[in-house]
Design an enzyme around this catalytic site. Structure first.
Site, short mmCIF file in Angstrom:
data_model
loop_
_atom_site.label_atom_id
_atom_site.label_comp_id
_atom_site.label_asym_id
_atom_site.label_seq_id
_atom_site.Cartn_x
_atom_site.Cartn_y
_atom_site.Cartn_z
N CYS A 32 35.79 37.59 38.83
CA CYS A 32 37.00 38.36 39.13
C CYS A 32 38.12 38.01 38.15
CB CYS A 32 37.39 38.18 40.59
SG CYS A 32 38.50 39.48 41.18
N HIS A 81 32.50 39.11 43.85
CA HIS A 81 32.52 37.84 44.58
C HIS A 81 31.26 37.76 45.44
CE1 HIS A 81 36.77 36.69 43.89
NE2 HIS A 81 36.99 37.99 43.86
#
Length: 196
Positions: free
Chosen positions: A55, A168
């Protein structure tokens, strides 16, 4: 052993450096540069030593981070580490979605892309990541919040040891963990045996 580190010296000794997600990507990237960790990450990439960005960490590994609306910082554009062919542009709206994905590229850290295995995870980010070059995705998102799609996610470098993803929770997939640990063990001349 997984450890949080704050010095360039500790980063240099790692088998794998993970740049995790961040709520302040630009400020955290500036901190990495101030303490010398950014230089270590760049050297590791040049020496084909493993680096994984997740991310915000993936965004840092790219070429540029743009924030025209001042979502995270007062800087409209910040140079990334330039290790992956990605550009990030922060939006006013946050993206949150459960995703299913497949490996789009084979690589030392990624495993075998010929596998049809569906991996699960989630996205939660303000920055939209675009590929500077086509065909550079690390993963292909095939489902987002239940809707069928085909979107390239993240990227990996030519050596396959610098990888970035916006997903994630990939490490919750046993095969992803096994591929990663097998690759790291092989680098040290060891065998990693995993059980299912």
């Amino acid at each position: 052993i997984v450890r949080f580190v704050e010095t360039a010296e500790d980063t240099e000794r790692a088998d794998l450096v993970i740049l995790p997600g961040s709520k302040n990507t630009v400020l955290d990237l500036e901190w990495l540069r101030q303490v010398g960790i950014a230089d270590v990450v760049t050297r590791r990439a040049a020496n084909a030593e493993p680096v994984l960005g997740i991310c915000g960490g993936c965004q840092m590994l790219g070429e540029v981070i743009e924030d025209p609306h001042g979502v995270e910082s007062t800087e409209p554009s910040v140079r990334g580490l330039g290790l992956l062919p990605l550009r990030t542009r922060f939006a006013r709206e946050k993206t949150t979605a459960r995703v299913e994905a497949r490996r789009a590229t084979s690589g030392e850290l990624l495993g075998d892309a010929s596998s049809d295995e569906v991996l699960t995870g989630y996205e939660i980010h303000m920055g939209a990541v675009a590929h500077v070059a086509s065909g550079t995705g690390a993963y292909e998102i095939v489902s987002r919040s239940g809707a069928v799609t085909s979107v390239m996610d993240g990227a990996c470098d030519g050596s396959g040891v610098v990888v970035g993803t916006m997903i994630h929770g990939l490490m919750d997939n046993p095969s992803v963990r096994a591929d990663l640990l097998t690759a790291l063990a092989r680098r040290k001349g060891l065998a990693y045996e995993h059980t299912t």
